[in-house]
Write a protein that holds these residues in place. Structure first.
Motif, PDB file in Angstrom:
ATOM      1  N   ALA A  47      14.265  -4.296   7.598  1.00  0.00           N
ATOM      2  CA  ALA A  47      14.430  -2.861   7.320  1.00  0.00           C
ATOM      3  C   ALA A  47      15.281  -2.793   6.064  1.00  0.00           C
ATOM      4  CB  ALA A  47      15.125  -2.154   8.474  1.00  0.00           C
ATOM      5  N   SER A  48      14.738  -2.223   5.007  1.00  0.00           N
ATOM      6  CA  SER A  48      15.483  -2.131   3.754  1.00  0.00           C
ATOM      7  C   SER A  48      16.683  -1.221   3.961  1.00  0.00           C
ATOM      8  CB  SER A  48      14.614  -1.543   2.653  1.00  0.00           C
ATOM      9  OG  SER A  48      13.369  -2.165   2.632  1.00  0.00           O
ATOM     10  N   ARG A  99       9.717   9.003  13.043  1.00  0.00           N
ATOM     11  CA  ARG A  99      10.405   8.763  11.777  1.00  0.00           C
ATOM     12  C   ARG A  99      11.824   9.315  11.847  1.00  0.00           C
ATOM     13  NH1 ARG A  99       8.249   9.216   6.508  1.00  0.00           N
ATOM     14  NH2 ARG A  99       8.182  11.463   6.681  1.00  0.00           N
ATOM     15  N   LEU A 136       0.846  -1.187   0.000  1.00  0.00           N
ATOM     16  CA  LEU A 136       0.000   0.000   0.000  1.00  0.00           C
ATOM     17  C   LEU A 136       0.886   1.243   0.000  1.00  0.00           C
ATOM     18  CD1 LEU A 136      -2.553  -1.234   2.663  1.00  0.00           C
ATOM     19  CD2 LEU A 136      -2.859  -1.182   0.190  1.00  0.00           C
ATOM     20  N   THR A 164       5.779   7.809  -4.834  1.00  0.00           N
ATOM     21  CA  THR A 164       5.848   7.497  -6.260  1.00  0.00           C
ATOM     22  C   THR A 164       4.583   7.958  -6.985  1.00  0.00           C
ATOM     23  OG1 THR A 164       7.174   5.600  -5.652  1.00  0.00           O
ATOM     24  CG2 THR A 164       6.234   5.594  -7.880  1.00  0.00           C
ATOM     25  N   PRO A 193      12.958   8.880  -0.499  1.00  0.00           N
ATOM     26  CA  PRO A 193      12.366   9.250  -1.795  1.00  0.00           C
ATOM     27  C   PRO A 193      10.964   9.854  -1.607  1.00  0.00           C
ATOM     28  CG  PRO A 193      12.392   6.856  -1.527  1.00  0.00           C
ATOM     29  CD  PRO A 193      13.160   7.427  -0.376  1.00  0.00           C
ATOM     30  N   ASP A 194      10.540  10.647  -2.601  1.00  0.00           N
ATOM     31  CA  ASP A 194       9.167  11.147  -2.590  1.00  0.00           C
ATOM     32  C   ASP A 194       8.219   9.995  -2.877  1.00  0.00           C
ATOM     33  OD1 ASP A 194       9.876  13.749  -2.129  1.00  0.00           O
ATOM     34  OD2 ASP A 194       9.997  14.260  -4.270  1.00  0.00           O
ATOM     35  N   HIS A 241      12.683   0.426  13.589  1.00  0.00           N
ATOM     36  CA  HIS A 241      12.011   1.276  14.580  1.00  0.00           C
ATOM     37  C   HIS A 241      11.868   0.594  15.931  1.00  0.00           C
ATOM     38  CE1 HIS A 241      10.707   3.666  11.064  1.00  0.00           C
ATOM     39  NE2 HIS A 241      10.720   4.645  11.931  1.00  0.00           N
ATOM     40  N   TYR A 274       5.471   1.279  -8.490  1.00  0.00           N
ATOM     41  CA  TYR A 274       4.251   2.016  -8.874  1.00  0.00           C
ATOM     42  C   TYR A 274       3.701   2.678  -7.615  1.00  0.00           C
ATOM     43  CZ  TYR A 274       2.418  -2.129  -6.718  1.00  0.00           C
ATOM     44  OH  TYR A 274       2.191  -3.117  -5.804  1.00  0.00           O
ATOM     45  N   PRO A 275       2.807   3.648  -7.767  1.00  0.00           N
ATOM     46  CA  PRO A 275       2.226   4.290  -6.586  1.00  0.00           C
ATOM     47  C   PRO A 275       1.347   3.301  -5.818  1.00  0.00           C
ATOM     48  CG  PRO A 275       1.783   5.565  -8.582  1.00  0.00           C
ATOM     49  CD  PRO A 275       2.306   4.240  -9.018  1.00  0.00           C
ATOM     50  N   GLY A 276       1.556   3.232  -4.504  1.00  0.00           N
ATOM     51  CA  GLY A 276       0.788   2.293  -3.685  1.00  0.00           C
ATOM     52  C   GLY A 276      -0.714   2.497  -3.792  1.00  0.00           C
ATOM     53  N   ALA A 278       4.336   1.977   2.132  1.00  0.00           N
ATOM     54  CA  ALA A 278       4.730   0.724   2.773  1.00  0.00           C
ATOM     55  C   ALA A 278       6.247   0.541   2.735  1.00  0.00           C
ATOM     56  CB  ALA A 278       4.049  -0.453   2.080  1.00  0.00           C
ATOM     57  N   GLY A 279       6.917   1.180   1.760  1.00  0.00           N
ATOM     58  CA  GLY A 279       8.371   1.036   1.676  1.00  0.00           C
ATOM     59  C   GLY A 279       8.855   0.368   0.398  1.00  0.00           C
ATOM     60  N   LYS A 280       8.064   0.418  -0.680  1.00  0.00           N
ATOM     61  CA  LYS A 280       8.432  -0.251  -1.934  1.00  0.00           C
ATOM     62  C   LYS A 280       9.669   0.379  -2.585  1.00  0.00           C
ATOM     63  CE  LYS A 280       4.316   0.647  -3.615  1.00  0.00           C
ATOM     64  NZ  LYS A 280       3.738   1.218  -2.393  1.00  0.00           N
ATOM     65  N   THR A 281       9.623   1.699  -2.761  1.00  0.00           N
ATOM     66  CA  THR A 281      10.713   2.368  -3.473  1.00  0.00           C
ATOM     67  C   THR A 281      12.035   2.224  -2.716  1.00  0.00           C
ATOM     68  OG1 THR A 281       9.086   3.913  -4.354  1.00  0.00           O
ATOM     69  CG2 THR A 281      11.395   4.559  -4.538  1.00  0.00           C
ATOM     70  N   VAL A 282      11.981   2.344  -1.394  1.00  0.00           N
ATOM     71  CA  VAL A 282      13.191   2.197  -0.581  1.00  0.00           C
ATOM     72  C   VAL A 282      13.697   0.751  -0.670  1.00  0.00           C
ATOM     73  CG1 VAL A 282      14.096   2.286   1.774  1.00  0.00           C
ATOM     74  CG2 VAL A 282      12.563   4.089   0.972  1.00  0.00           C
TER      75      VAL A 282
HETATM   76  N1  LIG Z   1      13.472   3.724   9.214  1.00  0.00           N
HETATM   77  C1  LIG Z   1      13.065   3.261   8.034  1.00  0.00           C
HETATM   78  N2  LIG Z   1      12.146   3.954   7.344  1.00  0.00           N
HETATM   79  C2  LIG Z   1      11.762   3.449   6.148  1.00  0.00           C
HETATM   80  C3  LIG Z   1      12.283   2.263   5.599  1.00  0.00           C
HETATM   81  N3  LIG Z   1      11.692   2.031   4.403  1.00  0.00           N
HETATM   82  C4  LIG Z   1      10.827   3.051   4.217  1.00  0.00           C
HETATM   83  N4  LIG Z   1      10.861   3.919   5.253  1.00  0.00           N
HETATM   84  C5  LIG Z   1      10.030   5.116   5.462  1.00  0.00           C
HETATM   85  O1  LIG Z   1       8.808   4.937   4.796  1.00  0.00           O
HETATM   86  C6  LIG Z   1       8.579   5.966   3.842  1.00  0.00           C
HETATM   87  C7  LIG Z   1       7.915   5.412   2.621  1.00  0.00           C
HETATM   88  O2  LIG Z   1       8.813   4.571   1.918  1.00  0.00           O
HETATM   89  P1  LIG Z   1       8.695   4.410   0.318  1.00  0.00           P
HETATM   90  O3  LIG Z   1       9.680   3.378  -0.093  1.00  0.00           O
HETATM   91  O4  LIG Z   1       8.706   5.727  -0.353  1.00  0.00           O
HETATM   92  O5  LIG Z   1       7.222   3.805   0.247  1.00  0.00           O
HETATM   93  P2  LIG Z   1       6.405   3.372  -1.061  1.00  0.00           P
HETATM   94  O6  LIG Z   1       5.770   2.058  -0.755  1.00  0.00           O
HETATM   95  O7  LIG Z   1       7.267   3.446  -2.267  1.00  0.00           O
HETATM   96  O8  LIG Z   1       5.271   4.512  -1.082  1.00  0.00           O
HETATM   97  P3  LIG Z   1       4.435   5.081  -2.355  1.00  0.00           P
HETATM   98  O9  LIG Z   1       5.423   5.449  -3.392  1.00  0.00           O
HETATM   99  O10 LIG Z   1       3.700   6.242  -1.770  1.00  0.00           O
HETATM  100  O11 LIG Z   1       3.510   3.978  -2.778  1.00  0.00           O
HETATM  101  C8  LIG Z   1       9.951   6.566   3.594  1.00  0.00           C
HETATM  102  O12 LIG Z   1       9.827   7.919   3.235  1.00  0.00           O
HETATM  103  C9  LIG Z   1      10.648   6.387   4.925  1.00  0.00           C
HETATM  104  O13 LIG Z   1      10.289   7.431   5.796  1.00  0.00           O
HETATM  105  C10 LIG Z   1      13.265   1.543   6.382  1.00  0.00           C
HETATM  106  O14 LIG Z   1      13.777   0.475   6.001  1.00  0.00           O
HETATM  107  N5  LIG Z   1      13.613   2.090   7.587  1.00  0.00           N
END
Ligand SMILES: Nc1nc2c(ncn2[C@@H]2O[C@H](COP(=O)(O)OP(=O)(O)OP(=O)(O)O)[C@@H](O)[C@H]2O)c(=O)[nH]1
Ligand SMILES: [Mg+2]
Length: 486
Positions: free
Chosen positions: A377-378, A451, A36, A104, A101-102, A340, A138-140, A39-43
């Motif tokens: 944790a990615s 955060r 969703l 997506t 990252p911003d 966390h 892709y955007p969640g 959730a942390g996809k891009t990271v």
């Molecule tokens: N501490 C920590 N924060 C994380 C980690 N992964 C993601 N985050 C946090 O979660 C936020 C969202 O992560 P993204 O990877 O942008 O999430 P996404 O699923 O790509 O989100 P959308 O692009 O909106 O769908 C980031 O801006 C970080 O603040 C991690 O491994 N550790």
């Protein structure tokens, strides 16, 4: 079955056959990174690639730890019409600027090619020793759209209106709900009214997104990110308070038609092009954020995941099964951002996630896939320490809060490091699911997550920056692709 469905799936057979033919030369894994919004996809995608390319510490990823991976490089991706994932931009932001990252806003894709040496002599002589890993980001927001595939307009309307009336969301939805009450769904269709309803509904979706609601999104995902479909009829509808489709020529019928168009023009192609071809899947779940917000959020998250992942079951239950859809043979459910909490809590975090995805995982097992649950944790943004409170030593985590985060009334500037005790997760995951009576158990856990900024990377004596630190990214890799490098 409608004609559009048949052509869709014929196309898919051809696409899958073509991919298979290409695989004679280099095998390919299409890895679905599902999750969703936020959730942390891009990271995750960025960290996975960075660690493979830059020699990360990956002791549990066997092919890598035993030195059998010769090389990992980015190559041109297979789908010409999809933009490339901005890997370099994301790494620069994470490593140099210590920024996440911003969110997506559009789809993108990347191909990583791994050159390796098989562990066995036989495999070495029979196989090419190369593997393509194709990943799509892709955007969640768009993920929840998959739940629409199995829902009629009337079913979706009922559920969406019910969700809008809940708790704090009610205030965001007030203007839209009032307009709905005043509208007569059985009256003749009216473009102006349709536009007004759609606009108010979109305002409500936008308000929810900016709120701190963990399930901050509600389908249709394109209402907030319309791209080139902005203003088209397929994006100009709203749920209606009705229990049937209404008479021909009515507002209700008009909305039903547009809802079905949305599914055909937007959701079905997205599913067909990016999900129906997956081999492996990792489902990222920001479990801690939901726990932080309480039981309603946990229940919402559970329902959202079950509804979304049922689209995959829908796919495999199709009469063309086996011929058409690729079968996902491994699914990893991962609780993200595990940095966390202290590592002593990771087992509990996994148990809670296992409970949240129970229904969704059941459906995956039904289709014969291997399922695993992991806390990861990615990008590890914290380290561990202890804090002393009333002469008690508590396991804590140390990191730099993002600018603007507040702890006990103190606002952080993004430069100061602190040690916090985030609270202990409960031993029994059921406290988050039981009926109202036990709600105290949750508030007593008193969880508190803030955060943090991405970590400052260590440098070697020669001045080289080391790869991004992580927690169990190597175990995730081992489960997702390890067998294909054996
Ligand atoms: N501490 C920590 N924060 C994380 C980690 N992964 C993601 N985050 C946090 O979660 C936020 C969202 O992560 P993204 O990877 O942008 O999430 P996404 O699923 O790509 O989100 P959308 O692009 O909106 O769908 C980031 O801006 C970080 O603040 C991690 O491994 N550790
Ligand atoms: Mg993203």
């Amino acid at each position: 079955m409608r004609l559009s469905t048949i052509t869709d799936e014929t196309g898919l057979v051809l696409a899958n056959l073509a991919t298979r033919a290409g695989e004679v030369f280099t095998p390919t894994i299409r890895l679905g990174v599902t999750g969703l919004a936020r959730a942390g996809k891009t990271v995750f995608i960025t960290a996975l690639i960075h660690n493979l390319i830059h020699g990360g510490r990956l002791p549990l990823f066997r092919a890598y730890a035993s030195g059998r991976i010769a090389d990992a490089t980015l190559e041109p991706q297979p789908d010409d019409a999809v933009p490339r994932f901005d890997y370099e931009g994301h790494v620069e932001a994470l490593v140099d600027d210590r920024l996440w990252p911003d969110s997506t806003r559009r789809i993108s894709e990347l191909r990583l090619t791994i050159t390796f040496e098989s562990a066995s002599y036989l495999a070495r002589t029979l196989r090419s020793g190369r593997l393509h890993l194709d990943i799509v980001d892709y955007p969640g927001e768009w993920l929840l759209d998959l739940a629409l595939m199995n829902q009629t307009f009337v079913e979706w309307s009922r559920a969406a209106i019910e969700r809008a009336r809940l708790g704090s969301r009610h205030s965001h939805a007030a203007a839209w709900l009032a307009k709905l009450d005043a509208a007569d769904a059985r009256a003749p269709e009216d473009e102006t009214l349709a536009r007004e309803l759609a606009a108010l509904f979109t305002d409500y979706l936008r308000a929810r997104r900016s709120d701190d609601d963990p399930i901050s999104t509600e389908p249709p995902g394109r209402f907030l990110m319309p791209g080139d479909l902005a203003g088209s009829p397929a994006l100009t509808f709203s749920p209606l308070d009705i229990d049937n489709d209404g008479p021909p020529g009515s507002l209700a019928r008009m909305m039903v038609r547009r809802y079905e168009s949305y599914k055909n023009v937007v959701v079905r192609p997205f599913f067909r092009d990016h999900f129906a071809r997956l081999d492996r899947q990792i489902v990222l779940v920001d479990t801690l954020h939901a726990l932080n917000s309480g039981k309603t959020s946990v229940a919402d998250l559970e329902a959202a995941l079950a509804a979304t992942l049922s689209a995959f079951k829908h796919g495999t239950a199709n009469w063309l099964t086996g011929l058409v859809l690729r079968r996902i043979d491994r699914i990893l459910f991962a609780a993200t951002k595990a940095d966390h909490v202290h590592h002593e809590d990771h087992d509990r975090l996994e148990a809670i996630l296992a409970r949240i995805v129970e229904r969704a995982a059941e459906q995956a097992k039904f289709a014969g896939a291997d399922v695993e649950v992991l806390a990861l944790a990615s990008v590890r943004a914290t380290r561990e320490g202890t804090v002393t409170r009333a002469s008690e030593r508590l396991p804590s985590i140390v990191g730099t809060p993002l600018p603007g985060e507040t702890v006990d009334g103190r606002v952080f500037d993004g430069k100061t490091e602190i040690a916090v005790f985030p609270g202990d997760l409960p031993d029994d995951p059921d406290v988050f699911f039981d009926a109202a009576g036990k709600s105290d158990a949750v508030s007593q856990t008193n969880l508190r997550f803030i955060r943090f900024r991405p970590p400052q990377l260590e440098r070697t004596a020669e001045g080289l920056t080391l790869s991004l630190p992580h927690i169990r990214l190597d175990r995730a890799l081992e489960f997702l692709i390890g067998d294909r490098l054996a």
